[in-house]
Structure formats: structure tokens, C-alpha cells
Enzyme design. Structure first.
Site, PDB file in Angstrom:
ATOM      1  N   ARG A  23       3.950  -1.864  -9.681  1.00 41.85           N
ATOM      2  CA  ARG A  23       2.655  -2.389  -9.240  1.00 41.85           C
ATOM      3  C   ARG A  23       1.832  -2.939 -10.394  1.00 41.85           C
ATOM      4  O   ARG A  23       1.735  -2.317 -11.456  1.00 41.85           O
ATOM      5  CB  ARG A  23       1.846  -1.286  -8.550  1.00 41.85           C
ATOM      6  CG  ARG A  23       0.454  -1.709  -8.078  1.00 41.85           C
ATOM      7  CD  ARG A  23      -0.369  -0.538  -7.596  1.00 41.85           C
ATOM      8  NE  ARG A  23       0.219   0.122  -6.453  1.00 41.85           N
ATOM      9  CZ  ARG A  23       0.041  -0.283  -5.197  1.00 41.85           C
ATOM     10  NH1 ARG A  23      -0.709  -1.342  -4.938  1.00 41.85           N
ATOM     11  NH2 ARG A  23       0.599   0.380  -4.204  1.00 41.85           N
ATOM     12  N   GLU A  46      10.463  -1.832  -5.192  1.00 44.22           N
ATOM     13  CA  GLU A  46       9.356  -2.360  -4.381  1.00 44.22           C
ATOM     14  C   GLU A  46       8.297  -2.939  -5.309  1.00 44.22           C
ATOM     15  O   GLU A  46       7.910  -2.298  -6.286  1.00 44.22           O
ATOM     16  CB  GLU A  46       8.744  -1.238  -3.534  1.00 44.22           C
ATOM     17  CG  GLU A  46       7.435  -1.622  -2.841  1.00 44.22           C
ATOM     18  CD  GLU A  46       6.618  -0.419  -2.405  1.00 44.22           C
ATOM     19  OE1 GLU A  46       5.389  -0.556  -2.300  1.00 44.22           O
ATOM     20  OE2 GLU A  46       7.197   0.667  -2.187  1.00 44.22           O
ATOM     21  N   THR A  76       2.501  -2.609   0.050  1.00 39.26           N
ATOM     22  CA  THR A  76       1.100  -2.811   0.411  1.00 39.26           C
ATOM     23  C   THR A  76       0.951  -4.035   1.321  1.00 39.26           C
ATOM     24  O   THR A  76       0.057  -4.860   1.146  1.00 39.26           O
ATOM     25  CB  THR A  76       0.193  -2.925  -0.837  1.00 39.26           C
ATOM     26  OG1 THR A  76       0.633  -2.003  -1.844  1.00 39.26           O
ATOM     27  CG2 THR A  76      -1.241  -2.577  -0.477  1.00 39.26           C
ATOM     28  N   LYS A 136       6.999   6.412   5.378  1.00 38.01           N
ATOM     29  CA  LYS A 136       6.463   6.701   4.046  1.00 38.01           C
ATOM     30  C   LYS A 136       5.428   7.820   4.174  1.00 38.01           C
ATOM     31  O   LYS A 136       4.409   7.651   4.853  1.00 38.01           O
ATOM     32  CB  LYS A 136       5.826   5.423   3.486  1.00 38.01           C
ATOM     33  CG  LYS A 136       4.981   5.588   2.235  1.00 38.01           C
ATOM     34  CD  LYS A 136       4.412   4.231   1.852  1.00 38.01           C
ATOM     35  CE  LYS A 136       3.354   4.332   0.773  1.00 38.01           C
ATOM     36  NZ  LYS A 136       2.881   2.996   0.347  1.00 38.01           N
ATOM     37  N   GLY A 165       1.838   9.921  -6.252  1.00 33.35           N
ATOM     38  CA  GLY A 165       1.790  11.088  -7.136  1.00 33.35           C
ATOM     39  C   GLY A 165       3.141  11.706  -7.421  1.00 33.35           C
ATOM     40  O   GLY A 165       3.221  12.852  -7.869  1.00 33.35           O
ATOM     41  N   SER A 186       3.166   4.794 -10.479  1.00 34.11           N
ATOM     42  CA  SER A 186       2.383   4.822 -11.716  1.00 34.11           C
ATOM     43  C   SER A 186       3.046   5.670 -12.795  1.00 34.11           C
ATOM     44  O   SER A 186       2.853   5.418 -13.991  1.00 34.11           O
ATOM     45  CB  SER A 186       0.974   5.352 -11.438  1.00 34.11           C
ATOM     46  OG  SER A 186       1.019   6.631 -10.836  1.00 34.11           O
TER      47      SER A 186
END
Length: 204
Positions: A23, A46, A76, A136, A165, A186
Site C-alpha cells: 500500500r 494485493e 480497497t 477478509k 495488524g 504495513s
């Protein structure tokens, strides 16, 4: 009923318990991380398209994926228009943070496998009624492994992709709780994560 999505994800994740989410990165960095993931045995990537400026990175990842026969999806995806845009770009699946019947219907019409997000029993029930068995679980770290186990009791046919997370420290716990896949985003800013997560794939 969207049986295509079930078949698609059954095949996509048959031996892939980890999906990489890339991302907010520029195209070159996105491709570099794609290649690191693929080289480490994590085949599924993704690229979220929360805004239009993420589309060049999606295009770059798709082009790189075609060269190496690796699947790239778009994340998204929250409007039917986004679904059409990423379909035209060549994404092979879509992911959303929640369950939106209009987005799901548009993806089904396009023949594009869709992975909707859920966080409640009601959302799971709605998604299952329209044929979605791959869901998901988001945000997974907030929901917890106990939530996964609890939801699988009344919904035993659901295959959860834990997202939000997730990192190398808790990924195995979510898989042990019954998730079929963990999606890591992340945490990949830490260069050690891919190598650690690749161990989960190698163990399959």
C-alpha cells in the site's frame, strides 16, 4: 451466487497462507517488493487503490506479475466504478474493507473474484448468502483469534483471510485459529518480515 470467487480463491490460496499487501508505495518500490515476495515464495500480492494516484503502482505490479505468472489483485475497492477500473487494468481479484452488495455484484458481473471484508456475524451472514465463502476478517488484530474461532462455529464453510495488524509475530496464531490465509501490509516496511513470513509458506 458467486461460485466463481470460491473456486478462484480455493485455487489461488491452495498452498499460499500468506498474501502481501503493498500500500502507498511508488511503482518502482511496489515492483521491487513484489519481486522480493515472489522470490521468497509468497506468490499472491494485493495493491490497494484507495485513491487514483495508486493506479500506476497497480499497473506496474500487474505488468511485473504477468512476466512471472504471478497473480496481482487490487485492494480497497469500495465502488463499482473502482471495480471496473481495476478489471480493465488487469487485476485478477479485488479486496474490500467491508461487504458492499453493489461492489460484489459488479465484480461478479465482470467475472472478477471479490474478497469482501467482515467484522460481525451479520456481515458474514450477508456475504455467505450471496455465495462468498472467502472473507477478509478485518481488522483482524482488533477482532482477535478468539473472534475467528467463535465465528467458525456457526459459519464452518467460511475461509477467513486475516487482515489488519498481522505480522510475523502473530500470523501463525491466526492460522492456528482457523484462518486459511494471513494478509500482511504495513509490517512489510520491516525488511525482515518477508523472510520470516515466507517460513509459513514453506511449511505448507
Amino acid at each position: 451466487m458467486d461460485s466463481h470467487a470460491t473456486t478462484f480463491f480455493d485455487n489461488l490460496f491452495v498452498d499460499q497462507p500468506v498474501m502481501a499487501i503493498l500500500r502507498g508505495l511508488p511503482p518502482a518500490q511496489t515492483v521491487a517488493l513484489c519481486e522480493r515476495a515472489w522470490d521468497s515464495g509468497i506468490d499472491v500480492v494485493e495493491v490497494p487503490v484507495q485513491s487514483a494516484d495508486a493506479l500506476p503502482s497497480l499497473h506496474a505490479a500487474i505488468a511485473a506479475g504477468r512476466e512471472r505468472a504471478r497473480p496481482v489483485g487490487a485492494g480497497t475497492v469500495v465502488t463499482p466504478e473502482q471495480a471496473r477500473t481495476v478489471y480493465e487494468a488487469g487485476a485478477v481479484f479485488t479486496v474490500a474493507p467491508g461487504y458492499d452488495p453493489e461492489v460484489a455484484a459488479e465484480c461478479a458481473a465482470l467475472g472478477l473474484a471479490h474478497l469482501p471484508g467482515v467484522a460481525t456475524s451479520s456481515e458474514i451472514g450477508q456475504a455467505v448468502r450471496t455465495g462468498h465463502t472467502w472473507l477478509k476478517a478485518f481488522p483482524a488484530s482488533e477482532l482477535g483469534t478468539g473472534w475467528i474461532r467463535a465465528q467458525l462455529a456457526p459459519f464452518p464453510t467460511v475461509r477467513f483471510v486475516a487482515t489488519g495488524g498481522i505480522d510475523a509475530d502473530n500470523a501463525a496464531d491466526f492460522l492456528a485459529a482457523g484462518c486459511r490465509v494471513v494478509a500482511v501490509g504495513s509490517a512489510l516496511q520491516d525488511p525482515r518480515q518477508l523472510d520470516l513470513l515466507a517460513g509459513l509458506t514453506a511449511a505448507r
